[in-house]
Design a protein around this motif. Structure first.
Motif, short mmCIF file in Angstrom:
data_model
loop_
_atom_site.label_atom_id
_atom_site.label_comp_id
_atom_site.label_asym_id
_atom_site.label_seq_id
_atom_site.Cartn_x
_atom_site.Cartn_y
_atom_site.Cartn_z
N TRP A 1 32.61 -0.04 17.02
CA TRP A 1 31.80 0.93 17.76
C TRP A 1 32.25 0.99 19.23
N VAL A 2 32.42 -0.17 19.84
CA VAL A 2 32.88 -0.21 21.24
C VAL A 2 34.25 0.43 21.35
N GLU A 3 35.14 0.05 20.46
CA GLU A 3 36.51 0.56 20.50
C GLU A 3 36.55 2.08 20.35
N LYS A 4 35.73 2.62 19.46
CA LYS A 4 35.72 4.07 19.21
C LYS A 4 35.01 4.83 20.34
N ARG A 5 33.88 4.30 20.80
CA ARG A 5 33.10 5.01 21.82
C ARG A 5 33.74 4.94 23.21
N TYR A 6 34.46 3.86 23.46
CA TYR A 6 35.07 3.66 24.79
C TYR A 6 36.57 3.42 24.63
N PRO A 7 37.31 4.44 24.23
CA PRO A 7 38.74 4.25 23.96
C PRO A 7 39.56 3.88 25.20
N ASN A 8 39.03 4.10 26.38
CA ASN A 8 39.77 3.75 27.60
C ASN A 8 39.67 2.26 27.93
N LEU A 9 38.77 1.55 27.27
CA LEU A 9 38.67 0.12 27.51
C LEU A 9 39.77 -0.61 26.76
N ALA A 10 40.29 -1.64 27.38
CA ALA A 10 41.32 -2.47 26.74
C ALA A 10 40.65 -3.66 26.07
N GLY A 11 41.00 -3.91 24.83
CA GLY A 11 40.46 -5.05 24.12
C GLY A 11 41.42 -6.22 24.16
N ARG A 12 40.84 -7.42 24.18
CA ARG A 12 41.66 -8.62 24.14
C ARG A 12 40.81 -9.80 23.71
N ILE A 13 41.47 -10.85 23.32
CA ILE A 13 40.78 -12.11 23.02
C ILE A 13 41.05 -13.04 24.20
N ALA A 14 39.99 -13.55 24.79
CA ALA A 14 40.10 -14.53 25.87
C ALA A 14 38.95 -15.52 25.70
N TRP A 15 39.21 -16.78 25.99
CA TRP A 15 38.22 -17.82 25.77
C TRP A 15 37.73 -17.79 24.31
N ASN A 16 38.65 -17.45 23.41
CA ASN A 16 38.38 -17.38 21.97
C ASN A 16 37.30 -16.36 21.61
N GLN A 17 37.15 -15.32 22.42
CA GLN A 17 36.14 -14.30 22.19
C GLN A 17 36.72 -12.91 22.42
N PRO A 18 36.27 -11.93 21.63
CA PRO A 18 36.71 -10.56 21.90
C PRO A 18 36.00 -10.02 23.14
#
Length: 126
Positions: free
Chosen positions: A26-43
């Motif tokens: 949902w986050v990825e689709k609604r906010y496509p300008n945000l960059a996703g990553r895993i940090a501190w073992n969390q999305p």
């Protein structure tokens, strides 16, 4: 493959895995300008290198974090919805409906409030 697939694969309970997958998608689709990553073992999702929102999973809930400023601003809404929260995160029980409207408010608040932020975390007030 989505950046969080390996993270999701580690969630043992299939219902919890599916719920967390829906939230991240949902986050990825609604906010496509945000960059996703895993940090501190969390999305987590960032905007121009600054933290916007992060997620974690526990046995009975998932949590989202938007920094302590979010808790101060949205605490009354968390209370109204019966959400448990601490200094930096909000817990959503796996048997609760996901408060997508509230998640949107938190994400949009952080995007707007941190539009000129040049650091990953908000600078601490002195």
């Amino acid at each position: 493959m989505a950046f969080y697939d390996d993270y999701l694969a580690k969630i043992e309970n299939p219902d919890h895995r599916q719920k967390m997958a829906r939230v991240l998608q949902w986050v990825e689709k609604r906010y496509p300008n945000l960059a996703g990553r895993i940090a501190w073992n969390q999305p987590m999702f960032t905007d121009h290198g600054t933290f916007i929102i992060g997620f974690s999973v526990a046995q009975k809930h998932f949590a989202f974090a938007g920094e302590d400023e979010v808790i101060a601003v949205f605490g009354p809404e968390f209370d109204r919805l019966g959400l448990s929260y601490g200094k930096k995160l909000v817990r959503v029980s796996f048997d609760q409906e996901v408060p997508y409207d509230l998640l949107a408010k938190v994400i949009e608040y952080n995007i707007a409030d941190k539009q000129d932020c040049q650091t990953f975390w908000r600078p601490r007030a002195k």
